[in-house]
Structures are given as C-alpha cells and as structure tokens.
Design an enzyme around this catalytic site. Structure first.
Site, PDB file in Angstrom:
ATOM      1  N   TYR A 143     -16.633  18.542 -13.785  1.00  0.00           N
ATOM      2  CA  TYR A 143     -16.975  17.129 -13.970  1.00  0.00           C
ATOM      3  C   TYR A 143     -18.008  16.709 -12.903  1.00  0.00           C
ATOM      4  CZ  TYR A 143     -16.431  12.071 -14.015  1.00  0.00           C
ATOM      5  OH  TYR A 143     -16.678  10.726 -14.068  1.00  0.00           O
ATOM      6  N   LYS A 148      -8.835   7.797 -19.091  1.00  0.00           N
ATOM      7  CA  LYS A 148      -9.132   8.390 -20.383  1.00  0.00           C
ATOM      8  C   LYS A 148      -7.898   8.318 -21.304  1.00  0.00           C
ATOM      9  CE  LYS A 148     -12.856   9.135 -18.028  1.00  0.00           C
ATOM     10  NZ  LYS A 148     -13.189  10.369 -17.346  1.00  0.00           N
ATOM     11  N   ASP A 187      -7.453  19.882 -13.368  1.00  0.00           N
ATOM     12  CA  ASP A 187      -7.829  18.566 -13.884  1.00  0.00           C
ATOM     13  C   ASP A 187      -7.473  18.587 -15.375  1.00  0.00           C
ATOM     14  OD1 ASP A 187      -9.135  16.393 -15.029  1.00  0.00           O
ATOM     15  OD2 ASP A 187     -10.845  16.491 -13.669  1.00  0.00           O
ATOM     16  N   ARG A 194       0.860  -1.195   0.000  1.00  0.00           N
ATOM     17  CA  ARG A 194       0.000   0.000   0.000  1.00  0.00           C
ATOM     18  C   ARG A 194       0.891   1.239   0.000  1.00  0.00           C
ATOM     19  NH1 ARG A 194      -1.329   1.708   4.611  1.00  0.00           N
ATOM     20  NH2 ARG A 194      -2.175  -0.249   5.403  1.00  0.00           N
TER      21      ARG A 194
HETATM   22  C1  LIG Z   1     -13.642  10.716 -15.945  1.00  0.00           C
HETATM   23  C2  LIG Z   1     -13.216  11.988 -15.338  1.00  0.00           C
HETATM   24  C3  LIG Z   1     -12.927  12.087 -13.963  1.00  0.00           C
HETATM   25  C4  LIG Z   1     -13.115  10.924 -13.011  1.00  0.00           C
HETATM   26  O1  LIG Z   1     -12.239   9.897 -13.256  1.00  0.00           O
HETATM   27  P1  LIG Z   1     -12.536   8.338 -12.930  1.00  0.00           P
HETATM   28  O2  LIG Z   1     -11.309   7.680 -13.413  1.00  0.00           O
HETATM   29  O3  LIG Z   1     -13.778   7.976 -13.685  1.00  0.00           O
HETATM   30  O4  LIG Z   1     -12.750   8.249 -11.452  1.00  0.00           O
HETATM   31  C5  LIG Z   1     -12.467  13.306 -13.495  1.00  0.00           C
HETATM   32  N1  LIG Z   1     -12.346  14.375 -14.295  1.00  0.00           N
HETATM   33  C6  LIG Z   1     -12.639  14.326 -15.612  1.00  0.00           C
HETATM   34  C7  LIG Z   1     -12.467  15.541 -16.442  1.00  0.00           C
HETATM   35  C8  LIG Z   1     -13.083  13.132 -16.171  1.00  0.00           C
HETATM   36  O5  LIG Z   1     -13.391  13.091 -17.477  1.00  0.00           O
END
Ligand SMILES: *Cc1c(COP(=O)(O)O)cnc(C)c1O
Length: 393
Positions: free
Chosen positions: A97, A194, A169, A45
């Site tokens: 988001y 993504k 982000d 961890r």
């Molecule tokens: C998908 C997404 C998230 C969240 O990520 P997960 O991997 O689904 O927890 C956060 N910010 C943006 C811009 C996203 O597209």
C-alpha cells in the site's frame, strides 16, 4: 454457532441500561472515588468504553487476544513499526500500500529502520531475503491494486524459524474471509475505513495481536503516542461490523460476476481477481480464504492513460474516487491517483500499467454494474473512432 451469530452477539447489550446499541461515551475523563480507585477507566486516551467494545469485537473476529483501535489504518501500521528499534529491518511485500511505503521510507528510514521489498507471492523469496537483522515481515494479501496473493501459512513458518514477527494487512480480505492469526501470523492490521466500516463514512485503523503480551506492547504504544480512535467513530465501526458477513458475501458474488464478464470483453487485456482460475495464486487464495473479495483490477488493450481516463469518466454507478470497501461501487485509475507519487518506470515494473483500472465492486444489483461498465466501454470505443477519423482527415 455460525460466524455471523457469534459476531452479532459478540457486540454486548449495555449492562447498565439494556441499550441494544453500544453507548457512545463522549467523555475525556472518569471520576474517581479516591486517587487510583476507579471503575476501570481513568482517562479517555488510555481507555474508553465505546472504543474498548470495538477492540474486544475485532479481537474476537480475528481470533486474537488483544484489539487496539486507532485514528486511521496508517496510525495502526505506525504503532506496529514502533515495536522496532534502530538497526532492525522490515521485509515487506513489494506491491505494498502506497501509504505504508511512504511511512516506511520517509519517516522510519531516518530513524535507522531499513525496509527490503520482495515479491512474496513465492514464499521462497521471503526465505532468501531474510537477514540477521530482519525483525518484522510485512504482508498484504491480496495486494493493492494488482491483487497478488501470498501464502500466509508458509511465510508464518519462515517468520517463526527466524524469530521474526509476521504482520498481515488484512484490509482487502477482511476477517469475514481470512483470519491470518489462525494461519500463524502474530499481528493483523486493518484500515477499518474500508470493509469493516463499510459505508465510506469514517477513517479508522485496527491492530489485533495473537498473544496477550504483544498486544499489551501495542496498547502501551497507543497510549504513549496517542493516535486513538474517537468514541463516535468507534461506534460507527461497530455498527459497520454488524453487517460485515452479509456485505462481504455480496461484494464477493458481485466481484466474481464482474471479473468473469470483464474477461470476455474485447477491450480488456488482463483481469486481476483471485477468484479467477487464471489468477497466479488462485489455489493459495482458495486454501486460505473463504472468498475472493470485492476488488477487481484490469488493464486495457489500448494501454494508455488516455484510454483509462476516458473509461473512468464514463461510468454512472461506479463513482471515480480513491478508497474502497463501501456500499457504493467505486473505480480509480491508480497511475494518476493512488500511485501517482511512484515514478512511472517503477510503477509499471510493479505491475501497475498505464491503463490499469481498479474497481471496488459495491452492493448494487450486479446486472446494473455490468451494464454500466458495458456502456462506458461502448462510449470510449465510439470516441476513439471519432478521434481516429478526425486524425485521418
Ligand atoms: C487504505 C489502506 C490503508 C491505510 O488506511 P487509512 O485508514 O487510509 O489510514 C492501509 N492498507 C491498505 C491495504 C489500505 O487499503
């Protein structure tokens, strides 16, 4: 050395065996010679060599000091919010988001952390909205799903002058296009689910801190709260990152062509893509990023859920699914999918119209993607004609 060369060679060859692929250390613990005497690892961890490689790679890619890998993008966001305490405030982009909105509102408000949402496309709004309690400014640029762009450098200056942290982000742009830490941000987070993973085959999150000290704080939170990324998934993200530059270039090319084609289509009302000169902050997007990404949104002249539903169920290559950033093209209807939990009036006010459709433009031949959209629009037009004639009868 070019970015691509640097990236590919930041992924180390295994010093123990020469393995050119990063080994997956599928283990929970590490044997010690004597209590506290170990090879830098004691419990998985706290640290794992496969995860550590990913963390080093993402720190280099984002030009930061420390990278930290989490079990999801939301776990990464959660770790950043845990830097705050009751009474602190977050100033966040209004087109945030949905999952981040849910986390801030339904989890952290009850612990006494307040969030103010502002339209950050004008940096002046950020300056005006800062209070003596603001500790963290939360940006997404471009945003989801309306592709709003905010000026990272200008907002970083405002953050600094007011002793706030700026976290960006960077999921939509990816470090191949935009490196917020070089523009003055303190932290970057990613949903590595993504573009970084890039193959729609995992859930993962990353944080990168510009300064060592802040990175160590997040690392402490990661170990204390425990939302780590597993060794196999760490390996998958590394494997995805190897082709990031190549993939993102093609996503950008395809998305630009699709956006330009959509603009000429008679069924379309508005197209949202930072690469179009008509985009509100096209100049800022051009200044702060090397490309405009793979996400394109649009609204229909027939601004109804029914019209959008007909369209998103008529494509062959664009698959109807949430998420984005993978090899295969996807499309979704935010009003009924990602933004369903937001009341209709609030959703519309945020620019997510009833007919808004979001495309994640994949890596297929762009002519095939355009032909796919074209036949879907044609199919919808024909069925609308049939409906109209049955109604008039
Ligand atoms: C998908 C997404 C998230 C969240 O990520 P997960 O991997 O689904 O927890 C956060 N910010 C943006 C811009 C996203 O597209």
């Amino acid at each position: 050395m070019s970015n691509a060369t640097q990236l590919i060679h930041s992924i180390p060859v295994d010093p123990l065996t020469g393995s050119i692929s990063v080994p997956i250390y599928q283990t929970s613990t590490f044997v010690q010679e004597a209590p506290g005497v170990n090879k830098g690892y004691d419990y998985a961890r706290s640290n794992n060599p496969t995860r550590a490689t990913l963390e080093t790679v993402i720190a280099q890619l984002e030009k930061g000091s420390v990278g930290i890998a989490f079990g999801s993008g939301l776990a990464a966001i959660d770790a950043v919010v845990k830097l705050l305490k009751a009474g602190d405030e977050i100033l966040a982009v209004d087109d945030i988001y949905g999952g981040a909105f849910r986390l801030f509102t339904h989890i952290y408000e009850k612990f006494g952390i307040k969030v103010n949402y502002v339209d950050t496309t004008d940096a002046g709004n950020v300056f005006d909205a800062i209070t003596p309690h603001t500790r963290l400014i939360w940006l997404e640029t471009p945003t989801n799903p309306t592709l709003k762009v905010s000026d990272i450098e200008a907002i970083a200056k405002i953050a600094k002058a007011n002793s706030c942290l700026l976290c960006v982000d960077n999921t939509f742009a990816s470090p191949a296009l935009q490196q917020p830490l070089t523009l003055g941000a303190d932290l970057v987070i990613h949903s590595a689910t993504k573009y970084l993973g890039g193959h729609s085959d995992l859930i993962a999150g990353l944080v990168v801190a510009k300064e060592q000290e802040l990175g160590e704080k997040i690392k402490f939170i990661q170990n204390a709260s425990g939302a780590i990324l597993a060794p196999f998934d760490s390996w998958l993200v590394i494997r995805g990152i190897e082709t990031l530059h190549l993939r993102v270039q093609q996503h950008c090319r395809n998305a630009q062509a699709v956006a330009e084609w959509l603009q000429t289509h008679p069924a379309i009302d508005q197209v949202f893509y930072p690469g179009l000169p008509t985009h509100l902050n096209h100049a800022i997007a051009k200044k702060q990023s090397k490309g405009f990404g793979g996400i394109v949104s649009f609204t229909l002249k027939n601004d109804t859920e029914a019209a959008a539903t007909a369209l998103v169920t008529s494509t062959h290559y664009f698959k109807l699914a949430e998420s984005l950033g993978g090899v295969k093209s996807l499309l979704c209807h935010p009003a009924q999918m990602t933004h369903k939990s937001i009341p209709a009036e609030k959703r519309r006010a945020a620019g997510v119209a009833d007919s808004l459709v979001r495309l994640s433009v994949g890596l297929e031949e762009v002519a095939d993607l355009i032909a796919d959209l074209d036949q879907a629009f044609e199919k919808v037009k024909q069925s609308e004609k049939i409906n109209a004639s049955t109604i008039s009868v």
